[in-house]
Structure formats: C-alpha cells, structure tokens
Design an enzyme around this catalytic site. Structure first.
Site, PDB file in Angstrom:
ATOM      1  N   CYS A 121       0.841  -1.208   0.000  1.00  0.00           N
ATOM      2  CA  CYS A 121       0.000   0.000   0.000  1.00  0.00           C
ATOM      3  C   CYS A 121       0.876   1.258   0.000  1.00  0.00           C
ATOM      4  CB  CYS A 121      -0.906   0.028   1.221  1.00  0.00           C
ATOM      5  SG  CYS A 121      -2.017  -1.376   1.329  1.00  0.00           S
TER       6      CYS A 121
HETATM    7  C1  BEZ Z   1       0.447  -4.591   1.883  1.00  0.00           C
HETATM    8  O1  BEZ Z   1       0.043  -3.506   1.509  1.00  0.00           O
HETATM    9  O2  BEZ Z   1       1.630  -4.897   1.794  1.00  0.00           O
HETATM   10  C2  BEZ Z   1      -0.508  -5.611   2.421  1.00  0.00           C
HETATM   11  C3  BEZ Z   1      -1.665  -5.206   3.048  1.00  0.00           C
HETATM   12  C4  BEZ Z   1      -2.529  -6.162   3.590  1.00  0.00           C
HETATM   13  C5  BEZ Z   1      -2.218  -7.507   3.469  1.00  0.00           C
HETATM   14  C6  BEZ Z   1      -1.069  -7.898   2.804  1.00  0.00           C
HETATM   15  C7  BEZ Z   1      -0.200  -6.955   2.277  1.00  0.00           C
END
Ligand code: BEZ
Length: 210
Positions: free
Chosen positions: A45
C-alpha cells in the site's frame, strides 16, 4: 451487492484527510477514480499511494480526480502519509477516506470475506461525469496494482465517450483505434471524413482522433 459497469456510483458522505467528502459533489462535472487499499502502514500500500501521488498530474490532465480509502482512521492516514513521503518521495496529495465503520466499503463491496475478512481488498472504480461506473478492478492484497494501466483505460474511455471509437488489444495513446460497431458506414463517413481501413466489415481502423 456488487457494483456493475453502468451502475450509478453510490453517493456517500465520509471523513477524509482533506475534510468531509460528499462524494458526488466532490466529483463535480469531471471523472473520478476511487480506490481502496487494505491497511495503513503496510508495504505494498505504501508503494501504491506514493506512486498515485507521483502520477496525479497525469490524472489531472485528463480531468480525473483521485481519492483513496481504507478502514483506518484519519489520524493513521495522516501519520502514514509522512512514511509514504519519506520512502516513496511523494506524500498523498489527494484525499484518503477514513472508513473505520466500513460504511463506504460495504456500499462498494470492497470487503471480500473469503480473501480478507475485515479489510478492504484493492478495488478501483473509474466513474464518469454522469456518475456512472465505467470500470472496476479488484486485486488481492499481495499484488500492487498497475496504476499506469488506469491512465490507459481512462484514455480509452474518454475516446469512446468523445469520438465513437474503441481501442484494440494492448492499445496505447497515439496508436490506431477501431470504429465502434454501432456506427454505420454512412454515419462513420461523417465522423471520419478522411476514411478508414476496412479489414473486415466489423473491423474498421482509423488513426486515433485528437
Ligand atoms: C500490503 O500492503 O503490503 C498488504 C496489506 C494487507 C495484506 C497484505 C499486504
């Protein structure tokens, strides 16, 4: 209830990093991209939100506003924005909706319980000036989206809206396009007086209108 292409994008009022958003009013007369991400302070994210900030001018050129969302509160969004700036070189320069009670997430079916039961998945909705949904996309949490692809789709959608053309496989801005099948040859002559190349009666190629 899943949102389908052509549906009116549900309206809502929500808090964001840029104050209260009344969604349809916020969209105004242009286009919009609403995208959700699973959680603040997570790696994928972080890269996505930084990149969206970097390419925001490309959306603006096309008359498109962008807005993010997750189920985290505004305070978290603000604190995380500093990390995004530090690591990606760009802090979010667009509103991030705080949806801790999942009001918007439920309205847009952004929670897919068999994938992630409490968090939003990576949804994208492209919304036109008529407030209708023009494109939807859903990615799993572990896969960062290709936000350049959104620009390509928006270019295609705007060409269709303005010029009655569709875009072929892997089309990129500037390449030849296809006259939509709904346009008769007679009407196409008015729209494309310079003519076109007919490969099949249903496959008529023209240079991209400007
Ligand atoms: C991420 O943004 O890396 C992420 C967010 C939620 C679950 C897995 C990865």
């Amino acid at each position: 209830m899943a949102i389908r292409l052509g549906d009116t994008a549900p309206d809502f009022t929500a808090e964001s990093t840029e104050g209260t958003i009344r969604f349809h009013e916020w969209i105004g007369n242009g286009w919009a991209v609403l995208f959700s991400h699973p959680k603040d302070f997570t790696p994928v994210c972080t890269t996505e939100l930084g990149y969206m900030a970097k390419i925001k001018p490309e959306f603006e050129k096309r008359g498109v506003k962008i807005i993010g969302l997750s189920v985290d509160p505004v305070g978290d969004h603000r604190r995380w924005s500093k990390d995004i700036e530090e690591t990606q070189g760009h802090a979010p320069n667009y509103p991030l909706i705080a949806d801790p009670d999942r009001k918007v997430a439920d309205l847009y079916d952004m929670i897919h319980p068999n994938a992630l039961d409490t968090l939003t998945v990576r949804s994208v909705f492209v919304i036109g000036p008529d407030k209708k949904v023009k494109m939807t996309l859903t990615y799993p949490a572990s896969t960062g989206r290709n936000f350049d692809e959104l620009l390509r789709v928006i270019d295609s959608l705007q060409l269709t809206a303005n010029h009655k053309v569709a875009t072929p496989v892997n089309w990129k801005h500037g390449e030849d396009v296809i006259i939509v099948p709904a346009l008769s040859d007679e009407d196409a002559k008015k729209q494309f007086p310079q003519g076109w190349k007919t490969q099949k009666p249903y496959l008529r190629i023209v240079p991209q209108p400007r």
